[in-house]
Design an enzyme around this catalytic site. Structure first.
Site: not given
Ligand code: UGA
Length: 433
Positions: A122, A151, A153, A212, A256, A261, A264, A327, A334
């Site tokens: 990116t 990409e 993904l 994004n 919500a 985070g 990316c 997640k 990160r």
């Protein structure tokens, strides 16, 4: 076809294994020797469901090899994917392109045949153009074409997303072979009628950043609505469900809570902001800055909520943090909202105990001073408040009755709005979101 993948992180390792799965002969280049050794042994240095099997299979079949040598790469193929990282620069919003630039600087002087470099990383709009100019300077009596093939993904679904993407986007400069070669590379996907969008490189670069930025915007939008719901006593989950039925809106990415985070979305919207600023696109800059601000305020808000349920001070309190990964189904920490909150709470004088099913090792490296428990129950022992910050299924399904017995105070903060409020309140918990 023979291809080289430069950089074997999340993106590169997945892409390399998936290209082997599509039948290509792949050489993956990784400069970090430790990572290289792991991958060559068929091990994936991060948690990504399905990838270890795929990688192992293709390392064993010989269709995928790993090396640290750019000389070997230059000899092996005429098609090269750039899949190196583009992290946020230290102390700045813009993207650090040093790894992308280094890949071109190292590879191109070694090339002896006409070649195609397909960028997957990116990057800010304009990068492919700048790299093309540099490659022209470095190339020795050959043509090195650069095109951009972003990409999309998601971590946790990386293999599925790479093998069955929603679309393939390719940005090409006029007069080259990139489209023809890419059609061969991705022929099985094109046969499956996956949309194949051919455009120019700036557009392709911007497709990725816009995607994004839009996902980040959806999350910050629903979090802004959550703020109104809090004040008005309305239910943001029900609102997301109800507006989500409208196909123009869609329910996905309207959860919500603590916000986004990871490696990316946060850095990509900041890099987009920085680039928009450079290009003089002031509206885009202001808009994206607010998306980022709304998101970051979600973290401080959860810290304030924790203080509130602990009678106005965190000093000397025991706080259990369930979740550390950015997640579920990931061990990636990160820019993890959960760890950010854990760190802030510790700074306010609380003792913080963290548990995550997969991200413990990575968390320890980043936040060595937090306490780490070996289970959710252990983390919650004698807690004054329990904060659920990553919605792993084992936390969503935890039994509030069982947890009740180990805590000091029955305060639950549902940072991902994923628990059944009634079930918790019915056994005496104070439930907050
Ligand atoms: C994201 C994009 O979804 C991918 O399409 C993209 O390819 C990738 O970035 C990338 O640029 O490489 P990823 O970072 O794996 O993928 O994570 P997401 O699934 O997008 O989740 C990002 C964050 O948003 C997580 O912290 C998640 O908890 C949060 N989120 C997601 C919400 O707060 N609410 C939601 O409704 C959805």
């Amino acid at each position: 076809m023979r291809i080289v993948v430069l950089g074997l992180g999340y993106l590169g390792a997945t892409h390399a294994a998936c290209m082997a799965e599509l039948g290509h002969e792949v050489l993956g280049i990784e400069v970090i020797s430790e990572k290289r050794a792991q991958l060559a042994a068929g091990e994936v240095p991060f948690y990504e469901p399905g990838l270890p099997d795929l990688l192992k299979r293709h390392i064993e079949s010989g269709r995928l090899r790993v090396s640290g040598s750019y000389t070997e790469a230059a000899e092996f193929a005429d098609v090269f994917f750039i899949a190196v990282g583009t992290p946020q620069k230290k102390g700045e919003y813009s993207a650090d392109l040093s790894y992308v630039n280094a890949a071109v600087e190292e590879l191109v002087p070694l090339l002896t045949r006409d070649s195609l470099i397909l960028g997957k990383s990116t990057v800010p709009v304009g990068t492919a153009q700048a790299l093309t100019e540099r490659a022209d300077e470095l190339a020795k009596d050959i043509v090195v074409e650069i095109a951009w093939n972003p990409e999309f993904l998601r971590e946790g679904f990386a293999v599925e997303d790479t093998l069955h993407p929603d679309r393939i986007v390719l940005g090409v400069f006029p007069g080259g072979n990139a489209e023809e070669i890419s059609r061969q590379l991705y022929s099985s996907m094109i046969d499956e009628e996956i949309p194949f969008i051919v455009t120019d490189p700036p557009t392709a670069e911007l497709v990725k950043t816009s995607a994004n930025a839009f996902l980040a915007t959806k999350i910050s939008f629903i979090n802004a609505i959550a703020e109104v719901c809090d004040a008005a006593g309305a239910d943001v989950r029900a609102i997301a469900d109800a507006i989500g039925y409208d196909a123009r809106i869609g329910r996905r990415f309207l959860n919500a809570g603590l916000g986004f985070g990871g490696g990316c979305l946060p850095k990509d919207i900041r890099a987009f902001m920085a680039r928009a600023g450079e290009l003089g696109a002031a509206e885009a800059l202001t808009f994206l800055r607010e998306v980022d601000n709304v998101n970051m305020r979600r973290r401080t808000r959860i810290v304030e909520l924790a203080r509130e349920v602990c009678s106005g001070t965190l000093l000397g309190k025991r706080i259990a943090i369930l979740g550390a990964a950015f997640k579920p189904e990931s061990d990636d920490v990160r820019d993890s909202p959960a760890l950010n909150v854990a760190g802030q709470i510790q700074l306010q004088g609380a003792s913080v105990s963290v548990y995550d099913p997969k991200a413990m090792d990575n968390s320890r490296k980043l936040f060595p001073t937090l306490d780490y428990a070996t289970s959710a129950i252990e983390a919650c022992g004698s807690a004054d408040a329990v904060l659920l910050l990553t919605e792993w299924p084992e936390f969503v399904n935890v039994d509030p009755e069982m947890l009740r017995k180990v805590v000091r105070q029955q305060n639950i903060i549902d940072g991902r709005m994923c628990l059944d409020r009634d079930a918790w309140e019915s056994v005496g918990w104070t439930y907050r979101t």
